[in-house]
Design an enzyme around this catalytic site. Structure first.
Site, PDB file in Angstrom:
ATOM      1  N   GLU A 141      -2.758 -35.586  61.649  1.00  0.00           N
ATOM      2  CA  GLU A 141      -1.814 -34.468  61.805  1.00  0.00           C
ATOM      3  C   GLU A 141      -1.556 -33.767  60.476  1.00  0.00           C
ATOM      4  OE1 GLU A 141       1.309 -36.603  63.831  1.00  0.00           O
ATOM      5  OE2 GLU A 141       0.012 -36.840  65.591  1.00  0.00           O
ATOM      6  N   SER A 190      -2.725 -44.015  71.232  1.00  0.00           N
ATOM      7  CA  SER A 190      -2.230 -44.348  72.577  1.00  0.00           C
ATOM      8  C   SER A 190      -2.162 -45.851  72.833  1.00  0.00           C
ATOM      9  CB  SER A 190      -3.073 -43.633  73.642  1.00  0.00           C
ATOM     10  OG  SER A 190      -2.960 -42.227  73.496  1.00  0.00           O
ATOM     11  N   HIS A 235      -3.095 -39.004  57.654  1.00  0.00           N
ATOM     12  CA  HIS A 235      -2.963 -38.910  59.119  1.00  0.00           C
ATOM     13  C   HIS A 235      -3.621 -37.621  59.588  1.00  0.00           C
ATOM     14  CE1 HIS A 235      -1.299 -38.807  63.128  1.00  0.00           C
ATOM     15  NE2 HIS A 235      -0.942 -40.063  62.981  1.00  0.00           N
ATOM     16  N   GLY A 259      -1.762 -39.693  70.856  1.00  0.00           N
ATOM     17  CA  GLY A 259      -0.755 -39.015  71.671  1.00  0.00           C
ATOM     18  C   GLY A 259      -1.265 -38.467  72.986  1.00  0.00           C
ATOM     19  N   ASN A 294       4.899 -45.480  63.542  1.00  0.00           N
ATOM     20  CA  ASN A 294       4.941 -44.148  62.931  1.00  0.00           C
ATOM     21  C   ASN A 294       5.840 -43.265  63.783  1.00  0.00           C
ATOM     22  OD1 ASN A 294       4.479 -41.680  61.762  1.00  0.00           O
ATOM     23  ND2 ASN A 294       2.376 -41.455  62.537  1.00  0.00           N
ATOM     24  N   LYS A 350       6.839 -40.379  63.112  1.00  0.00           N
ATOM     25  CA  LYS A 350       6.515 -38.946  62.916  1.00  0.00           C
ATOM     26  C   LYS A 350       7.804 -38.144  62.686  1.00  0.00           C
ATOM     27  CE  LYS A 350       2.573 -39.604  65.929  1.00  0.00           C
ATOM     28  NZ  LYS A 350       1.444 -38.983  66.574  1.00  0.00           N
ATOM     29  N   GLU A 358      -8.215 -44.199  63.724  1.00  0.00           N
ATOM     30  CA  GLU A 358      -7.518 -43.460  64.767  1.00  0.00           C
ATOM     31  C   GLU A 358      -8.386 -42.300  65.257  1.00  0.00           C
ATOM     32  OE1 GLU A 358      -3.036 -43.920  64.503  1.00  0.00           O
ATOM     33  OE2 GLU A 358      -3.525 -42.322  63.123  1.00  0.00           O
TER      34      GLU A 358
HETATM   35  C1  PEP Z   1      -0.216 -42.039  65.501  1.00  0.00           C
HETATM   36  O1  PEP Z   1       0.845 -41.489  65.297  1.00  0.00           O
HETATM   37  O2  PEP Z   1      -0.963 -42.267  64.570  1.00  0.00           O
HETATM   38  C2  PEP Z   1      -0.562 -42.446  66.869  1.00  0.00           C
HETATM   39  C3  PEP Z   1      -1.585 -43.255  67.032  1.00  0.00           C
HETATM   40  O3  PEP Z   1       0.186 -41.947  67.885  1.00  0.00           O
HETATM   41  P1  PEP Z   1       0.171 -42.453  69.411  1.00  0.00           P
HETATM   42  O4  PEP Z   1       0.388 -43.935  69.387  1.00  0.00           O
HETATM   43  O5  PEP Z   1       1.286 -41.718  70.071  1.00  0.00           O
HETATM   44  O6  PEP Z   1      -1.166 -42.112  70.005  1.00  0.00           O
END
Ligand code: PEP
Length: 256
Positions: A98, A217, A96, A176, A10, A12, A170
């Site tokens: 976000e 992460s 997501h 992040g 992803n 983003k 998640e």
């Molecule tokens: C994500 O974008 O869904 C994500 C898990 O980001 P990261 O791997 O940076 O934590």
């Protein structure tokens, strides 16, 4: 049941300029293309989706969008419809954090359910994201919250279509932050809350077919520990998918 693992990058709101996206892709293309034991999906920004549809066509790597509306067309400034994506990409990330009510777009469970159904109607495979926040985690509400998100997302979705979906568990506090969930905790939540809710709705057969990833992460250093968990069928990767080391991460995801 053996489920084929799937790794999703992803990007983003990064690498959305054609030249920078291409420069990065050149660094990872041949390495990723050699990897066989895992399905690979790249979800770049919308601005380069068409370019990537061409770039990825001769590779083993599939293409995904980061969002889609539920309507086919209309007065929805800035949105992208599933009709516009069908034929361009195969996957679409939905829900997501976000973009959810906890993120910048205030998306509700109901909106995500509508998006999921619309994506399926137009032949896209949803990558449905869900997970608890830190407060809920600390209050011991993770399982109730996550299973509630599963039930809400799959309302009125028929079993054969549900079985084709990808789910990414998640935990919001792990996205992040550099602080991932422990592989054992991810395994427990996926087994108990995600597959448990799917089994309640559709029965054990469908629950065992759905591929469920962990996200939050994930790095080349910790991917193997997640892949070793029986309930974890891959990962949704944000930050680490923007580095050339993503190839090593994918190699390790394929090895287990
Ligand atoms: C994500 O974008 O869904 C994500 C898990 O980001 P990261 O791997 O940076 O934590």
């Amino acid at each position: 049941m053996a489920r084929r693992p799937i790794l999703v990058a992803n990007w983003k709101m990064n690498l959305g300029r054609s030249d920078e996206a291409l420069a990065f892709f050149r660094k990872i293309r041949s390495g990723l293309n050699e990897i066989k034991g895992v399905d690979l999906v790249i979800c770049p920004p919308t601005t380069v989706l068409h370019q990537f549809a061409e770039l990825l066509a001769p590779t083993r790597i599939a293409l995904g969008a980061q969002n889609a509306h539920w309507e086919e067309q209309g007065a929805h400034t800035g949105e992208i419809s599933p009709v516009m994506l069908a034929g361009v990409c195969q996957y679409v990330i939905l829900g997501h954090s976000e973009r959810r009510a906890t993120g910048s777009n205030q998306e509700t469970d109901e909106a995500i359910n509508r998006k999921l159904k619309a994506a399926l109607t137009h032949g896209l495979t949803p990558i449905l994201c869900l997970g608890e926040n830190l407060e809920q985690n600390r209050a011991g509400q993770t399982d109730a919250f996550v299973s509630g998100q599963v039930r809400a997302a799959f309302q009125d979705v028929e079993a054969s279509l549900a079985a084709s979906c990808i789910i990414a568990y998640e935990p919001i506090w792990a996205i992040g932050t550099g602080e991932s969930a422990s592989p054992a905790d991810a395994n427990r939540v996926i087994g108990l809350s995600v597959r448990g809710a799917l089994a309640e709705i559709y029965g054990e057969d469908v629950a065992q077919q759905v591929r469920v990833q962990y996200g939050g992460s994930v790095t080349p250093e910790n991917i193997s520990a997640f892949m070793a968990m029986p309930e974890v069928d891959g990962a949704l990767v944000g930050g680490a998918s923007l580095k050339p080391q993503f190839v090593e991460l994918a190699r390790r995801a394929a090895a287990d």
